[in-house]
Design a protein around this motif. Structure first.
Motif, PDB file in Angstrom:
ATOM      1  N   UNK A  84       1.519  18.700 -15.575  1.00 52.90           N
ATOM      2  CA  UNK A  84       1.189  18.823 -17.000  1.00 52.90           C
ATOM      3  C   UNK A  84       0.004  19.749 -17.212  1.00 52.90           C
ATOM      4  N   UNK A  85      -0.964  19.676 -16.332  1.00 54.13           N
ATOM      5  CA  UNK A  85      -2.164  20.509 -16.467  1.00 54.13           C
ATOM      6  C   UNK A  85      -1.823  21.980 -16.274  1.00 54.13           C
ATOM      7  N   UNK A  86      -1.010  22.281 -15.294  1.00 53.00           N
ATOM      8  CA  UNK A  86      -0.659  23.667 -14.985  1.00 53.00           C
ATOM      9  C   UNK A  86       0.540  24.155 -15.786  1.00 53.00           C
ATOM     10  N   UNK A  87       1.200  23.227 -16.491  1.00 53.23           N
ATOM     11  CA  UNK A  87       2.414  23.541 -17.244  1.00 53.23           C
ATOM     12  C   UNK A  87       3.464  24.162 -16.326  1.00 53.23           C
ATOM     13  N   UNK A  88       3.670  23.483 -15.187  1.00 49.13           N
ATOM     14  CA  UNK A  88       4.617  23.927 -14.171  1.00 49.13           C
ATOM     15  C   UNK A  88       5.618  22.791 -13.949  1.00 49.13           C
ATOM     16  N   UNK A  89       6.891  23.105 -13.742  1.00 51.06           N
ATOM     17  CA  UNK A  89       7.855  22.033 -13.470  1.00 51.06           C
ATOM     18  C   UNK A  89       7.508  21.315 -12.158  1.00 51.06           C
ATOM     19  N   UNK A  90       7.722  20.006 -12.066  1.00 52.33           N
ATOM     20  CA  UNK A  90       7.380  19.240 -10.851  1.00 52.33           C
ATOM     21  C   UNK A  90       8.069  19.766  -9.599  1.00 52.33           C
ATOM     22  N   UNK A  91       9.266  20.367  -9.757  1.00 49.10           N
ATOM     23  CA  UNK A  91       9.970  20.891  -8.585  1.00 49.10           C
ATOM     24  C   UNK A  91       9.166  21.998  -7.907  1.00 49.10           C
ATOM     25  N   UNK A  92       8.455  22.762  -8.702  1.00 52.28           N
ATOM     26  CA  UNK A  92       7.630  23.845  -8.151  1.00 52.28           C
ATOM     27  C   UNK A  92       6.527  23.270  -7.284  1.00 52.28           C
ATOM     28  N   UNK A  93       5.945  22.165  -7.720  1.00 47.68           N
ATOM     29  CA  UNK A  93       4.889  21.522  -6.939  1.00 47.68           C
ATOM     30  C   UNK A  93       5.468  20.965  -5.642  1.00 47.68           C
ATOM     31  N   UNK A  94       6.704  20.474  -5.686  1.00 45.28           N
ATOM     32  CA  UNK A  94       7.353  19.990  -4.459  1.00 45.28           C
ATOM     33  C   UNK A  94       7.505  21.126  -3.471  1.00 45.28           C
ATOM     34  N   UNK A  95       7.901  22.294  -3.974  1.00 47.63           N
ATOM     35  CA  UNK A  95       8.061  23.452  -3.091  1.00 47.63           C
ATOM     36  C   UNK A  95       6.738  23.852  -2.468  1.00 47.63           C
ATOM     37  N   UNK A 106       0.824  -1.212   0.000  1.00 45.34           N
ATOM     38  CA  UNK A 106       0.000   0.000   0.000  1.00 45.34           C
ATOM     39  C   UNK A 106       0.860   1.265   0.000  1.00 45.34           C
ATOM     40  N   UNK A 107       1.954   1.256   0.729  1.00 46.35           N
ATOM     41  CA  UNK A 107       2.850   2.411   0.727  1.00 46.35           C
ATOM     42  C   UNK A 107       3.430   2.649  -0.664  1.00 46.35           C
ATOM     43  N   UNK A 108       3.805   1.569  -1.335  1.00 50.01           N
ATOM     44  CA  UNK A 108       4.330   1.677  -2.696  1.00 50.01           C
ATOM     45  C   UNK A 108       3.265   2.216  -3.636  1.00 50.01           C
ATOM     46  N   UNK A 109       2.055   1.709  -3.488  1.00 53.66           N
ATOM     47  CA  UNK A 109       0.949   2.146  -4.345  1.00 53.66           C
ATOM     48  C   UNK A 109       0.621   3.628  -4.117  1.00 53.66           C
ATOM     49  N   UNK A 110       0.592   4.048  -2.856  1.00 57.33           N
ATOM     50  CA  UNK A 110       0.302   5.452  -2.550  1.00 57.33           C
ATOM     51  C   UNK A 110       1.390   6.347  -3.129  1.00 57.33           C
ATOM     52  N   UNK A 111       2.653   5.943  -3.005  1.00 53.65           N
ATOM     53  CA  UNK A 111       3.751   6.738  -3.562  1.00 53.65           C
ATOM     54  C   UNK A 111       3.611   6.861  -5.074  1.00 53.65           C
ATOM     55  N   UNK A 112       3.236   5.762  -5.742  1.00 57.50           N
ATOM     56  CA  UNK A 112       3.058   5.799  -7.200  1.00 57.50           C
ATOM     57  C   UNK A 112       1.884   6.702  -7.580  1.00 57.50           C
ATOM     58  N   UNK A 126       0.700   9.221  -5.820  1.00 54.40           N
ATOM     59  CA  UNK A 126       1.089  10.608  -5.559  1.00 54.40           C
ATOM     60  C   UNK A 126       1.980  11.145  -6.673  1.00 54.40           C
ATOM     61  N   UNK A 127       2.911  10.317  -7.128  1.00 57.74           N
ATOM     62  CA  UNK A 127       3.792  10.736  -8.218  1.00 57.74           C
ATOM     63  C   UNK A 127       2.991  10.970  -9.495  1.00 57.74           C
TER      64      UNK A 127
END
Length: 99
Positions: free
Chosen positions: A83-94, A66-72, A74-75
């Motif tokens: 992709x929807x917001x056209x923002x780099x993933x690092x920005x979402x991490x921040x 389940x932890x593996x599935x949740x991580x997948x 979330x990713x």
């Protein structure tokens, strides 16, 4: 039950030692005393222990899956949002770190 087996073995050995003794109440008293001791110890049988050990192992395996599935998930969600917001993933991490 394992407790009864152990108790019977002890009583048998004591009986063998006291076979020539005129004290026949020793067996009865010893059985009562040891029975009370085992009851207070709240022991489980080996079988019960092994069953619980298997249940715990299966639970750990499910938790890991389940932890593996949740991580997948979330990713994937992060990638979709990126992709929807056209923002780099690092920005979402921040953004998620500030919450």
């Amino acid at each position: 039950m394992a407790n009864q087996k152990v108790l019977d073995e002890v009583v048998t050995k004591v009986n063998e030692l006291l076979a020539q003794s005129p004290v026949k109440d020793v067996e009865k008293n010893l059985r009562v005393m040891l029975g009370g001791l085992f009851t207070r110890l709240d022991l489980v049988t080996r079988e019960e222990f092994e069953v619980q050990q298997e249940v715990l192992q299966r639970t750990r395996e499910k938790l890991t899956a389940l932890e593996t599935r949740v991580a997948a998930l979330e990713a994937a969600a992060k990638a979709d949002l990126s992709n929807t917001l056209d923002v780099p993933p690092e920005t979402l991490d921040d953004l998620s770190e500030t919450e």
